[in-house]
Design a protein around this motif. Sequence first.
Motif, mmCIF file in Angstrom:
data_model
loop_
_atom_site.group_PDB
_atom_site.id
_atom_site.type_symbol
_atom_site.label_atom_id
_atom_site.label_comp_id
_atom_site.label_asym_id
_atom_site.label_seq_id
_atom_site.Cartn_x
_atom_site.Cartn_y
_atom_site.Cartn_z
ATOM 1 N N GLY A 134 0.782 -1.232 0.000
ATOM 2 C CA GLY A 134 0.000 0.000 0.000
ATOM 3 C C GLY A 134 0.813 1.280 0.000
ATOM 4 O O GLY A 134 0.248 2.375 -0.054
ATOM 5 N N ILE A 135 2.146 1.175 0.063
ATOM 6 C CA ILE A 135 2.982 2.377 0.026
ATOM 7 C C ILE A 135 2.935 2.977 -1.380
ATOM 8 O O ILE A 135 3.126 2.278 -2.380
ATOM 9 N N ARG A 136 2.687 4.273 -1.444
ATOM 10 C CA ARG A 136 2.535 4.950 -2.734
ATOM 11 C C ARG A 136 3.515 6.112 -2.917
ATOM 12 O O ARG A 136 3.653 6.625 -4.023
ATOM 13 N N ILE A 137 4.158 6.528 -1.832
ATOM 14 C CA ILE A 137 5.125 7.626 -1.898
ATOM 15 C C ILE A 137 6.353 7.219 -1.090
ATOM 16 O O ILE A 137 6.222 6.763 0.047
ATOM 17 N N ILE A 150 11.704 12.250 -4.879
ATOM 18 C CA ILE A 150 10.539 11.615 -4.263
ATOM 19 C C ILE A 150 9.865 10.722 -5.295
ATOM 20 O O ILE A 150 9.611 11.149 -6.429
ATOM 21 N N LEU A 151 9.565 9.490 -4.894
ATOM 22 C CA LEU A 151 8.848 8.575 -5.778
ATOM 23 C C LEU A 151 7.351 8.660 -5.529
ATOM 24 O O LEU A 151 6.905 8.618 -4.388
ATOM 25 N N PHE A 152 6.589 8.773 -6.626
ATOM 26 C CA PHE A 152 5.128 8.761 -6.574
ATOM 27 C C PHE A 152 4.614 7.620 -7.449
ATOM 28 O O PHE A 152 4.999 7.510 -8.618
ATOM 29 N N ASP A 153 3.750 6.804 -6.883
ATOM 30 C CA ASP A 153 3.110 5.742 -7.656
ATOM 31 C C ASP A 153 2.109 6.361 -8.642
ATOM 32 O O ASP A 153 1.515 7.410 -8.380
ATOM 33 N N SER A 154 1.914 5.684 -9.755
ATOM 34 C CA SER A 154 1.052 6.228 -10.809
ATOM 35 C C SER A 154 -0.398 6.408 -10.378
ATOM 36 O O SER A 154 -1.131 7.202 -10.974
ATOM 37 N N CYS A 155 -0.830 5.717 -9.316
ATOM 38 C CA CYS A 155 -2.211 5.883 -8.859
ATOM 39 C C CYS A 155 -2.461 7.278 -8.300
ATOM 40 O O CYS A 155 -3.616 7.682 -8.109
ATOM 41 N N LEU A 156 -1.388 8.034 -8.063
ATOM 42 C CA LEU A 156 -1.522 9.393 -7.533
ATOM 43 C C LEU A 156 -1.394 10.467 -8.612
ATOM 44 O O LEU A 156 -1.539 11.652 -8.320
ATOM 45 N N PHE A 157 -1.131 10.064 -9.842
ATOM 46 C CA PHE A 157 -0.853 11.058 -10.882
ATOM 47 C C PHE A 157 -2.009 12.038 -11.093
ATOM 48 O O PHE A 157 -1.792 13.216 -11.379
ATOM 49 N N HIS A 158 -3.243 11.545 -10.934
ATOM 50 C CA HIS A 158 -4.391 12.430 -11.145
ATOM 51 C C HIS A 158 -4.420 13.574 -10.128
ATOM 52 O O HIS A 158 -4.971 14.648 -10.409
ATOM 53 N N GLU A 159 -3.809 13.357 -8.959
ATOM 54 C CA GLU A 159 -3.819 14.394 -7.926
ATOM 55 C C GLU A 159 -2.937 15.591 -8.300
ATOM 56 O O GLU A 159 -3.144 16.697 -7.809
#
Length: 207
Positions: A134-137, A150-159
Amino acid sequence: MEKRKSMYKIGAIILAAGLSKRMGKPKLLLPFNELPLIYYPVSLAVQNELKPIVLVTGQYMNDLENTLGQFNKQVTFAYNDKTDTGISSSLKIGINTVKSHVDAVLVFLGDQPFVPTEVVHKIIQEYHISQHKGIRIIRPRYGGQEGHPILFDSCLFHEFQLLQGDIGGKEIIKANKKYVKLIDFPNKVWGTDIDTPEEYDALIKGV
Protein backbone atom coordinates in the motif's frame (compact mmCIF):
# COMPACT_ATOMS: atom_id res chain seq x y z
CA MET A 1 -1.74 -10.14 -9.21
CA GLU A 2 1.48 -8.63 -7.84
CA LYS A 3 3.87 -7.28 -10.46
CA ARG A 4 7.32 -8.79 -10.65
CA LYS A 5 10.22 -6.50 -9.93
CA SER A 6 11.40 -6.50 -13.53
CA MET A 7 7.98 -5.34 -14.69
CA TYR A 8 7.97 -2.07 -12.81
CA LYS A 9 8.57 0.90 -15.07
CA ILE A 10 9.96 3.89 -13.22
CA GLY A 11 10.54 7.23 -14.91
CA ALA A 12 12.03 10.55 -13.86
CA ILE A 13 10.85 14.14 -13.86
CA ILE A 14 13.63 16.69 -13.38
CA LEU A 15 12.39 20.17 -12.50
CA ALA A 16 14.50 22.70 -14.39
CA ALA A 17 12.08 25.47 -15.32
CA GLY A 18 12.71 27.85 -12.44
CA LEU A 19 13.45 31.50 -13.12
CA SER A 20 16.43 31.59 -10.72
CA LYS A 21 15.19 34.89 -9.28
CA ARG A 22 17.16 34.56 -6.06
CA MET A 23 20.33 33.62 -7.93
CA GLY A 24 19.97 36.44 -10.46
CA LYS A 25 21.17 34.23 -13.33
CA PRO A 26 20.38 30.73 -14.67
CA LYS A 27 21.69 28.69 -11.75
CA LEU A 28 21.40 25.28 -13.39
CA LEU A 29 24.07 26.29 -15.90
CA LEU A 30 26.53 27.39 -13.20
CA PRO A 31 29.62 25.17 -12.95
CA PHE A 32 30.43 22.87 -10.06
CA ASN A 33 33.53 20.70 -10.42
CA GLU A 34 33.68 21.76 -14.09
CA LEU A 35 30.17 20.51 -14.81
CA PRO A 36 26.89 22.47 -14.76
CA LEU A 37 24.61 21.89 -11.77
CA ILE A 38 21.91 20.36 -13.98
CA TYR A 39 24.34 17.64 -15.10
CA TYR A 40 24.18 15.90 -11.73
CA PRO A 41 20.47 14.96 -11.47
CA VAL A 42 20.32 14.17 -15.19
CA SER A 43 23.32 11.83 -15.06
CA LEU A 44 21.89 10.23 -11.90
CA ALA A 45 18.61 9.43 -13.66
CA VAL A 46 20.46 8.10 -16.71
CA GLN A 47 22.81 5.94 -14.62
CA ASN A 48 19.84 4.35 -12.88
CA GLU A 49 18.18 3.61 -16.23
CA LEU A 50 15.01 5.49 -15.38
CA LYS A 51 12.75 5.75 -18.43
CA PRO A 52 11.46 8.07 -19.66
CA ILE A 53 13.50 10.95 -18.25
CA VAL A 54 11.63 14.23 -18.67
CA LEU A 55 13.43 17.51 -18.08
CA VAL A 56 10.85 20.26 -17.62
CA THR A 57 12.41 23.53 -18.75
CA GLY A 58 11.45 27.16 -19.17
CA GLN A 59 13.12 30.17 -20.71
CA TYR A 60 16.58 28.55 -20.65
CA MET A 61 15.50 25.48 -22.64
CA ASN A 62 17.89 26.05 -25.55
CA ASP A 63 20.84 26.58 -23.24
CA LEU A 64 19.99 23.44 -21.28
CA GLU A 65 19.62 21.37 -24.44
CA ASN A 66 23.01 22.53 -25.66
CA THR A 67 24.62 21.94 -22.28
CA LEU A 68 23.18 18.43 -21.99
CA GLY A 69 23.84 17.41 -25.58
CA GLN A 70 25.41 14.11 -24.54
CA PHE A 71 22.10 13.05 -22.95
CA ASN A 72 19.77 14.10 -25.76
CA LYS A 73 18.96 10.50 -26.69
CA GLN A 74 17.98 9.61 -23.12
CA VAL A 75 16.21 12.81 -22.10
CA THR A 76 12.94 14.33 -23.27
CA PHE A 77 12.84 18.12 -22.97
CA ALA A 78 9.39 19.48 -22.09
CA TYR A 79 8.84 23.23 -22.31
CA ASN A 80 6.78 25.04 -19.69
CA ASP A 81 5.54 28.41 -20.94
CA LYS A 82 3.79 29.10 -17.62
CA THR A 83 6.75 29.14 -15.27
CA ASP A 84 5.49 32.35 -13.69
CA THR A 85 2.53 30.42 -12.28
CA GLY A 86 4.77 28.30 -10.05
CA ILE A 87 6.10 24.78 -9.72
CA SER A 88 2.70 23.11 -10.07
CA SER A 89 2.66 23.83 -13.81
CA SER A 90 6.00 22.05 -14.27
CA LEU A 91 4.84 19.04 -12.29
CA LYS A 92 1.69 18.75 -14.39
CA ILE A 93 3.70 18.85 -17.62
CA GLY A 94 6.08 16.22 -16.30
CA ILE A 95 3.31 13.92 -15.12
CA ASN A 96 1.35 14.29 -18.37
CA THR A 97 4.48 13.38 -20.33
CA VAL A 98 5.28 10.19 -18.39
CA LYS A 99 1.88 8.98 -17.18
CA SER A 100 1.12 6.47 -19.92
CA HIS A 101 4.61 4.93 -19.74
CA VAL A 102 5.35 4.23 -16.07
CA ASP A 103 4.18 2.58 -12.86
CA ALA A 104 5.90 5.27 -10.78
CA VAL A 105 8.05 8.36 -11.20
CA LEU A 106 10.91 9.93 -9.29
CA VAL A 107 10.75 13.71 -9.05
CA PHE A 108 14.19 15.35 -8.94
CA LEU A 109 15.19 18.96 -8.34
CA GLY A 110 17.58 20.38 -10.91
CA ASP A 111 19.85 22.05 -8.37
CA GLN A 112 20.92 19.17 -6.14
CA PRO A 113 24.43 18.01 -7.07
CA PHE A 114 25.12 15.72 -4.11
CA VAL A 115 22.40 13.05 -4.30
CA PRO A 116 24.25 9.73 -4.83
CA THR A 117 23.15 6.63 -6.71
CA GLU A 118 22.69 4.90 -3.35
CA VAL A 119 19.62 7.04 -2.65
CA VAL A 120 17.91 6.18 -5.94
CA HIS A 121 18.76 2.49 -5.52
CA LYS A 122 17.25 2.36 -2.05
CA ILE A 123 14.09 4.21 -3.09
CA ILE A 124 13.51 1.82 -6.00
CA GLN A 125 14.30 -1.18 -3.83
CA GLU A 126 11.82 0.03 -1.23
CA TYR A 127 9.16 0.50 -3.92
CA HIS A 128 9.59 -3.13 -4.98
CA ILE A 129 9.23 -4.25 -1.37
CA SER A 130 6.44 -1.93 -0.23
CA GLN A 131 4.24 -1.25 -3.23
CA HIS A 132 2.07 -4.29 -2.62
CA LYS A 133 1.71 -3.22 1.04
CA GLY A 134 0.00 0.00 0.00
CA ILE A 135 2.98 2.38 0.03
CA ARG A 136 2.53 4.95 -2.73
CA ILE A 137 5.12 7.63 -1.90
CA ILE A 138 8.77 7.07 -0.96
CA ARG A 139 10.88 10.00 0.18
CA PRO A 140 14.47 10.31 1.42
CA ARG A 141 15.30 12.06 4.65
CA TYR A 142 18.82 13.47 4.96
CA GLY A 143 20.01 13.98 8.51
CA GLY A 144 16.39 14.30 9.60
CA GLN A 145 15.44 16.71 6.80
CA GLU A 146 12.98 15.46 4.16
CA GLY A 147 14.22 15.90 0.62
CA HIS A 148 14.32 14.72 -3.01
CA PRO A 149 14.03 12.76 -5.22
CA ILE A 150 10.54 11.62 -4.26
CA LEU A 151 8.85 8.58 -5.78
CA PHE A 152 5.13 8.76 -6.57
CA ASP A 153 3.11 5.74 -7.66
CA SER A 154 1.05 6.23 -10.81
CA CYS A 155 -2.21 5.88 -8.86
CA LEU A 156 -1.52 9.39 -7.53
CA PHE A 157 -0.85 11.06 -10.88
CA HIS A 158 -4.39 12.43 -11.15
CA GLU A 159 -3.82 14.39 -7.93
CA PHE A 160 -1.11 16.47 -9.61
CA GLN A 161 -3.74 17.95 -11.90
CA LEU A 162 -5.35 19.60 -8.87
CA LEU A 163 -2.23 21.50 -7.84
CA GLN A 164 -2.19 25.27 -8.28
CA GLY A 165 0.44 27.98 -8.01
CA ASP A 166 3.81 27.45 -6.38
CA ILE A 167 2.74 24.32 -4.53
CA GLY A 168 4.57 21.11 -5.30
CA GLY A 169 4.09 17.51 -4.26
CA LYS A 170 3.95 18.34 -0.55
CA GLU A 171 0.15 18.71 -0.76
CA ILE A 172 -0.12 15.24 -2.26
CA ILE A 173 2.20 13.87 0.40
CA LYS A 174 0.13 15.53 3.13
CA ALA A 175 -3.09 14.09 1.72
CA ASN A 176 -1.62 10.57 1.56
CA LYS A 177 0.36 10.47 4.81
CA LYS A 178 -0.48 6.87 5.62
CA TYR A 179 0.90 5.72 2.27
CA VAL A 180 4.28 7.43 2.70
CA LYS A 181 7.55 5.65 3.45
CA LEU A 182 10.58 7.67 4.55
CA ILE A 183 14.11 6.37 4.07
CA ASP A 184 16.75 7.84 6.35
CA PHE A 185 20.25 8.75 5.25
CA PRO A 186 22.67 10.28 7.78
CA ASN A 187 24.43 12.65 5.38
CA LYS A 188 22.58 15.97 5.45
CA VAL A 189 24.76 17.37 2.65
CA TRP A 190 23.15 15.01 0.14
CA GLY A 191 19.95 17.06 0.35
CA THR A 192 21.65 20.41 -0.35
CA ASP A 193 20.05 22.57 -3.03
CA ILE A 194 21.42 25.82 -4.42
CA ASP A 195 19.14 28.88 -4.58
CA THR A 196 21.20 31.97 -3.77
CA PRO A 197 24.62 33.45 -4.67
CA GLU A 198 25.68 32.82 -1.06
CA GLU A 199 24.75 29.14 -1.27
CA TYR A 200 26.59 28.84 -4.58
CA ASP A 201 29.69 30.52 -3.14
CA ALA A 202 29.59 28.11 -0.20
CA LEU A 203 29.26 25.19 -2.63
CA ILE A 204 32.30 26.30 -4.64
CA LYS A 205 34.35 26.90 -1.49
CA GLY A 206 33.34 23.50 -0.11
CA VAL A 207 31.79 24.99 3.02
